[in-house]
Design a protein around this motif. Structure first.
Motif, PDB file in Angstrom:
ATOM      1  N   VAL A  31      27.429  19.846  51.674  1.00  0.00           N
ATOM      2  CA  VAL A  31      28.080  18.575  51.322  1.00  0.00           C
ATOM      3  C   VAL A  31      28.393  18.552  49.826  1.00  0.00           C
ATOM      4  O   VAL A  31      29.488  18.160  49.405  1.00  0.00           O
ATOM      5  CB  VAL A  31      27.177  17.378  51.704  1.00  0.00           C
ATOM      6  N   ALA A  32      27.400  18.985  49.017  1.00  0.00           N
ATOM      7  CA  ALA A  32      27.607  19.015  47.561  1.00  0.00           C
ATOM      8  C   ALA A  32      28.747  19.952  47.177  1.00  0.00           C
ATOM      9  O   ALA A  32      29.561  19.637  46.293  1.00  0.00           O
ATOM     10  CB  ALA A  32      26.315  19.443  46.864  1.00  0.00           C
ATOM     11  N   THR A  33      28.843  21.092  47.853  1.00  0.00           N
ATOM     12  CA  THR A  33      29.921  22.045  47.573  1.00  0.00           C
ATOM     13  C   THR A  33      31.277  21.472  47.964  1.00  0.00           C
ATOM     14  O   THR A  33      32.265  21.639  47.245  1.00  0.00           O
ATOM     15  CB  THR A  33      29.672  23.361  48.342  1.00  0.00           C
ATOM     16  N   ALA A  34      31.324  20.784  49.114  1.00  0.00           N
ATOM     17  CA  ALA A  34      32.571  20.145  49.555  1.00  0.00           C
ATOM     18  C   ALA A  34      33.026  19.090  48.541  1.00  0.00           C
ATOM     19  O   ALA A  34      34.211  19.011  48.189  1.00  0.00           O
ATOM     20  CB  ALA A  34      32.376  19.510  50.933  1.00  0.00           C
ATOM     21  N   LEU A  35      32.061  18.292  48.056  1.00  0.00           N
ATOM     22  CA  LEU A  35      32.387  17.282  47.041  1.00  0.00           C
ATOM     23  C   LEU A  35      32.858  17.942  45.746  1.00  0.00           C
ATOM     24  O   LEU A  35      33.780  17.462  45.088  1.00  0.00           O
ATOM     25  CB  LEU A  35      31.164  16.398  46.762  1.00  0.00           C
ATOM     26  N   LEU A  36      32.205  19.056  45.383  1.00  0.00           N
ATOM     27  CA  LEU A  36      32.598  19.786  44.178  1.00  0.00           C
ATOM     28  C   LEU A  36      34.036  20.275  44.275  1.00  0.00           C
ATOM     29  O   LEU A  36      34.799  20.199  43.293  1.00  0.00           O
ATOM     30  CB  LEU A  36      31.658  20.975  43.960  1.00  0.00           C
ATOM     31  N   ILE A  37      34.432  20.765  45.443  1.00  0.00           N
ATOM     32  CA  ILE A  37      35.803  21.247  45.639  1.00  0.00           C
ATOM     33  C   ILE A  37      36.803  20.115  45.399  1.00  0.00           C
ATOM     34  O   ILE A  37      37.769  20.261  44.639  1.00  0.00           O
ATOM     35  CB  ILE A  37      35.974  21.834  47.055  1.00  0.00           C
ATOM     36  N   VAL A  38      36.550  18.953  46.016  1.00  0.00           N
ATOM     37  CA  VAL A  38      37.480  17.826  45.890  1.00  0.00           C
ATOM     38  C   VAL A  38      37.496  17.289  44.459  1.00  0.00           C
ATOM     39  O   VAL A  38      38.561  17.066  43.873  1.00  0.00           O
ATOM     40  CB  VAL A  38      37.106  16.701  46.886  1.00  0.00           C
ATOM     41  N   VAL A  39      36.309  17.082  43.882  1.00  0.00           N
ATOM     42  CA  VAL A  39      36.222  16.550  42.517  1.00  0.00           C
ATOM     43  C   VAL A  39      36.835  17.535  41.516  1.00  0.00           C
ATOM     44  O   VAL A  39      37.573  17.134  40.604  1.00  0.00           O
ATOM     45  CB  VAL A  39      34.747  16.261  42.129  1.00  0.00           C
ATOM     46  N   GLY A  40      36.543  18.824  41.691  1.00  0.00           N
ATOM     47  CA  GLY A  40      37.075  19.839  40.779  1.00  0.00           C
ATOM     48  C   GLY A  40      38.591  19.894  40.799  1.00  0.00           C
ATOM     49  O   GLY A  40      39.240  19.963  39.749  1.00  0.00           O
ATOM     50  N   ILE A  41      39.180  19.843  42.002  1.00  0.00           N
ATOM     51  CA  ILE A  41      40.643  19.883  42.123  1.00  0.00           C
ATOM     52  C   ILE A  41      41.265  18.619  41.529  1.00  0.00           C
ATOM     53  O   ILE A  41      42.286  18.675  40.832  1.00  0.00           O
ATOM     54  CB  ILE A  41      41.056  20.054  43.601  1.00  0.00           C
ATOM     55  N   ALA A  42      40.641  17.465  41.806  1.00  0.00           N
ATOM     56  CA  ALA A  42      41.134  16.208  41.247  1.00  0.00           C
ATOM     57  C   ALA A  42      41.139  16.261  39.718  1.00  0.00           C
ATOM     58  O   ALA A  42      42.109  15.855  39.065  1.00  0.00           O
ATOM     59  CB  ALA A  42      40.272  15.044  41.742  1.00  0.00           C
ATOM     60  N   TYR A  43      40.056  16.795  39.143  1.00  0.00           N
ATOM     61  CA  TYR A  43      39.956  16.882  37.679  1.00  0.00           C
ATOM     62  C   TYR A  43      40.991  17.857  37.111  1.00  0.00           C
ATOM     63  O   TYR A  43      41.592  17.602  36.064  1.00  0.00           O
ATOM     64  CB  TYR A  43      38.544  17.324  37.283  1.00  0.00           C
ATOM     65  N   LEU A  44      41.231  18.955  37.819  1.00  0.00           N
ATOM     66  CA  LEU A  44      42.234  19.928  37.381  1.00  0.00           C
ATOM     67  C   LEU A  44      43.618  19.283  37.331  1.00  0.00           C
ATOM     68  O   LEU A  44      44.384  19.498  36.381  1.00  0.00           O
ATOM     69  CB  LEU A  44      42.245  21.137  38.324  1.00  0.00           C
ATOM     70  N   MET A  45      43.946  18.482  38.347  1.00  0.00           N
ATOM     71  CA  MET A  45      45.239  17.804  38.382  1.00  0.00           C
ATOM     72  C   MET A  45      45.368  16.797  37.242  1.00  0.00           C
ATOM     73  O   MET A  45      46.433  16.659  36.633  1.00  0.00           O
ATOM     74  CB  MET A  45      45.434  17.088  39.734  1.00  0.00           C
ATOM     75  N   ILE A  46      44.268  16.092  36.944  1.00  0.00           N
ATOM     76  CA  ILE A  46      44.282  15.121  35.841  1.00  0.00           C
ATOM     77  C   ILE A  46      44.520  15.845  34.514  1.00  0.00           C
ATOM     78  O   ILE A  46      45.247  15.357  33.644  1.00  0.00           O
ATOM     79  CB  ILE A  46      42.959  14.322  35.799  1.00  0.00           C
ATOM     80  N   LEU A  47      43.918  17.028  34.353  1.00  0.00           N
ATOM     81  CA  LEU A  47      44.076  17.797  33.106  1.00  0.00           C
ATOM     82  C   LEU A  47      45.539  18.156  32.831  1.00  0.00           C
ATOM     83  O   LEU A  47      45.962  18.193  31.674  1.00  0.00           O
ATOM     84  CB  LEU A  47      43.244  19.083  33.166  1.00  0.00           C
TER      85      LEU A  47
END
Length: 373
Positions: free
Chosen positions: A232-248
């Motif tokens: 679950v933590a890894t799945a959340l990391l994938i979504v949060v990481g991609i969201a942050y990359l797009m914001i950057l």
């Protein structure tokens, strides 16, 4: 700390009561969350004392929208889309384009600014997936002719959410000021345009590469630990990481999440990702719609009920007429066509997201956003 727990109790109790009532009445849970927000908002029991507090909650829970689009992407397997290409491209695309064109033309005829017209038209062209699918399921009509056509339209609308979110920043006539004030320009906003463009393409390419060659091995490694909480933590990391990359790179985080979902649609871990992330999406979206309900401007409704009722009825009639014309072209019988056209004639709960986004971008002022909501 005490006020945090007190507010949490209020939100949870309101959600449990109102969503339960909505489901008992055969309505969507979204309507239950909206009702909960209305009741605890500044125009009813005043647990949320002002609109700005509701706006703060809404901004904090918009990540639920990002998760929703990631899960929508997971559902869009290329082979299934290809199988339904006729319904998606001919029926679904025709509905979105014709409805948008009709609403846009009517708005211009009444002297409304073109960018506000286009924002409203694109938002109104969408229908509520939750309400329509639930209604068809309850009536056992998912496998009927109109049920399959409705599903094709809804699928195209889900895909259309992404270009709509991408188009909205382009409609902000004072976009440079908005980006500067809101700090949404990303890490590369101070660089020349060609570097920003290069960064955007690089970010999208990175998401596709990670989706195809990175996330799979990572999830496989995590699965071997047999710890569900780690998955679950890894799945959340994938979504949060991609969201942050797009914001950057100055893009919508929802765009990256949707793209990652599509890339992972053929992954063997697709169903595990769906089942583990769905509760988080449900809770965050529920809170988002509670916040939306608490910011509905009832003073505006009471001050001009004829306008609000007229616009509501007008939207339903315009969408129904467009859909009826498409159904007639597809040779549906009159009962099938009425079921198809009026079933999809309501607006989507996702419109709340686009209106909020348009307000942040200063495309809509407060009164326009409140009126449309």
């Amino acid at each position: 700390m005490e006020s945090f727990f007190a507010q949490a109790i209020v939100y949870i109790v309101a959600a449990i009561i109102c969503v339960s009532i909505a489901k008992k009445l055969g309505m969507s849970s979204v309507l239950g969350y909206l009702l909960a927000g209305i009741l605890i908002g500044p125009y009813a029991f005043k647990f949320i004392s002002n609109e700005s507090e509701g706006q703060d909650i809404k901004h904090g829970t918009e990540f639920g929208v990002v998760m929703m689009l990631f899960l929508i992407g997971l559902e869009l397997e290329p082979k299934n889309l290809w199988r339904m290409r006729d319904l998606i491209l001919k029926v679904g695309l025709a509905q979105v384009l014709l409805t948008s064109l009709a609403i846009f033309g009517l708005g211009l005829a009444f002297g409304v600014s073109w960018n506000i017209c286009l924002t409203a038209a694109l938002s109104i062209s969408l229908s509520s997936t939750a309400i329509v699918l639930q209604s068809l399921k309850e009536k056992n009509q998912l496998d009927s002719v109109e049920g399959k056509m409705s599903f094709g339209v809804l699928l195209l609308q889900d895909i259309a959410v992404i270009p709509i979110l991408a188009i909205l920043p382009l409609l902000a006539l004072n976009a440079p000021e908005v980006i500067q004030q809101g700090d949404h320009g990303g890490f590369f906003e101070q660089f020349p345009g060609w570097i920003q463009t290069l960064a955007i393409f690089a970010a999208i390419g990175l998401v596709i590469l990670l989706g195809r060659y990175g996330f799979g091995p990572l999830l496989k490694l995590v699965v071997k630990t047999h710890l569900r909480e780690l998955f679950v933590a890894t799945a959340l990391l994938i979504v949060v990481g991609i969201a942050y990359l797009m914001i950057l790179v100055g893009l919508s985080p929802a765009l990256g999440a949707f793209l990652a979902g599509v890339v992972l649609a053929n992954s063997p871990y697709k169903h595990a990702l769906e089942s583990d992330l769905d509760p988080f999406k449900g809770i965050l979206l529920g809170l988002f719609f509670i916040a939306v309900g608490s910011t509905i401007n009832f003073s505006l409704i009471l001050s001009d009920p004829a306008l609000v009722i007229g616009l509501t009825v007008g939207v339903i009639l315009v969408k129904a007429m467009v859909l009826f014309g498409i159904g007639k072209f597809r040779k549906l019988s009159v009962p099938e066509n009425l079921n198809f056209s009026f079933g999809l004639a309501q607006a989507s709960e996702f419109s709340f997201v686009t209106y909020s986004f348009a307000f942040q971008l200063s495309i809509l002022d407060r009164i326009s956003a409140d009126t449309l909501m």
